[in-house]
Design an enzyme around this catalytic site. Structure first.
Site, mmCIF file in Angstrom:
data_model
loop_
_atom_site.group_PDB
_atom_site.id
_atom_site.type_symbol
_atom_site.label_atom_id
_atom_site.label_comp_id
_atom_site.label_asym_id
_atom_site.label_seq_id
_atom_site.Cartn_x
_atom_site.Cartn_y
_atom_site.Cartn_z
ATOM 1 N NE ARG A 28 7.243 6.137 -7.364
ATOM 2 C CZ ARG A 28 6.406 5.998 -6.340
ATOM 3 N NH1 ARG A 28 6.880 5.735 -5.131
ATOM 4 N NH2 ARG A 28 5.112 6.137 -6.506
ATOM 5 N NE ARG A 72 3.154 3.652 -8.699
ATOM 6 C CZ ARG A 72 2.941 3.664 -7.385
ATOM 7 N NH1 ARG A 72 3.828 3.100 -6.580
ATOM 8 N NH2 ARG A 72 1.878 4.224 -6.873
HETATM 9 P P1 AMP Z 1 1.023 2.635 -3.576
HETATM 10 O O1 AMP Z 1 1.821 1.720 -4.440
HETATM 11 O O2 AMP Z 1 0.993 2.216 -2.129
HETATM 12 O O3 AMP Z 1 1.397 4.083 -3.765
HETATM 13 O O4 AMP Z 1 -0.513 2.510 -4.068
HETATM 14 C C1 AMP Z 1 -0.878 2.880 -5.383
HETATM 15 C C2 AMP Z 1 -2.395 3.002 -5.457
HETATM 16 O O5 AMP Z 1 -3.011 1.746 -5.163
HETATM 17 C C3 AMP Z 1 -3.028 3.975 -4.476
HETATM 18 O O6 AMP Z 1 -2.994 5.324 -4.939
HETATM 19 C C4 AMP Z 1 -4.463 3.428 -4.400
HETATM 20 O O7 AMP Z 1 -5.215 3.759 -5.549
HETATM 21 C C5 AMP Z 1 -4.223 1.918 -4.439
HETATM 22 N N1 AMP Z 1 -4.042 1.354 -3.072
HETATM 23 C C6 AMP Z 1 -2.904 0.775 -2.571
HETATM 24 N N2 AMP Z 1 -3.107 0.373 -1.313
HETATM 25 C C7 AMP Z 1 -4.389 0.716 -0.995
HETATM 26 C C8 AMP Z 1 -5.187 0.586 0.183
HETATM 27 N N3 AMP Z 1 -4.680 0.039 1.304
HETATM 28 N N4 AMP Z 1 -6.456 1.060 0.136
HETATM 29 C C9 AMP Z 1 -6.965 1.612 -0.979
HETATM 30 N N5 AMP Z 1 -6.272 1.775 -2.112
HETATM 31 C C10 AMP Z 1 -4.984 1.332 -2.131
#
Ligand code: AMP
Length: 204
Positions: A120, A150
């Site tokens: 990605r 990322r």
């Molecule tokens: P994402 O971009 O949705 O893959 O989120 C990246 C990271 O942000 C995750 O691996 C978590 O560490 C944190 N994160 C995002 N959304 C949440 C959530 N709703 N609850 C807890 N951690 C979150």
């Protein structure tokens, strides 16, 4: 209409939501994007979240729930929730502040996830998501922004994120299934097929 995207990391929740935003009139709320913005701005929340995110762990519920509540105070359209809720506690908190009409459960396997997330690349400027398997340039085709990987997209972190998903987020499928609002969509299909299927669900 409010809808939730469920599915493991790399299932394509953000990509599908960004595409649907163009036609559905719904807002896209991504807690991952919100946290990355907090990290970029070096806010208190951003500093706390950084450690969790970079190790692949979930950020504590109370911080996430407060952040979403603040964001919803200014909401004037229906919302596509992407990456929230991720725990039963978050789902219970959301039930108190918004009515959820549909849950889109994007299904896939760990092998596909590792391939997708490992390749990605994201535009630093507009957030468009690419993959090295089909896009070979260093800049965004839409806006010319630089593409980056990322910090939490390493294979080790992906496995931790997937374990967190299985332990804490997958139980939400049953949480919503008993309410009769879950729609299972194969995440491995092409983007237009998924967008069309979800558009039909939004139209009712
Ligand atoms: P994402 O971009 O949705 O893959 O989120 C990246 C990271 O942000 C995750 O691996 C978590 O560490 C944190 N994160 C995002 N959304 C949440 C959530 N709703 N609850 C807890 N951690 C979150």
């Amino acid at each position: 209409m409010n809808l939730i995207f469920l599915g493991p990391p790399g299932a394509g929740k953000g990509t599908v939501a960004a595409e649907l935003k163009k036609t559905s009139g719904l807002d896209h709320l991504s807690t991952g994007d919100m946290l990355r913005e907090e990290m970029k701005n070096e806010t208190e929340l951003g500093k706390i979240a950084k450690e969790y995110i970079e190790s692949g762990k979930l950020v504590p519920d109370d911080l996430i729930i407060d952040m979403v509540k603040n964001r919803l105070e200014n909401a004037d359209a229906g919302i596509m929730f992407d990456g929230f809720p991720r725990t039963v506690a978050q789902a219970e908190a959301l039930d108190k502040i918004a009515h959820i009409d549909a849950v889109i459960n994007l299904t896939t396997t760990i092998d596909v996830i590792i391939e997708r997330i490992g390749g990605r690349r994201i535009c630093r400027n507009c957030g468009k998501v690419y993959n090295v398997s089909w896009y070979h340039k260093d800049t965004c085709e839409d806006c010319g922004g630089e593409l980056y990987t990322r910090a939490d997209d390493t294979e080790e972190t992906i496995r931790t994120r997937y374990d967190e998903y299985l332990k804490k987020t997958a139980p939400l499928i049953d949480y919503y299934r008993v309410k009769g609002i879950v729609h299972d969509i194969d995440a491995n299909g092409d983007i237009q097929t998924k967008v069309d299927a979800i558009s039909d669900i939004i139209k009712g």
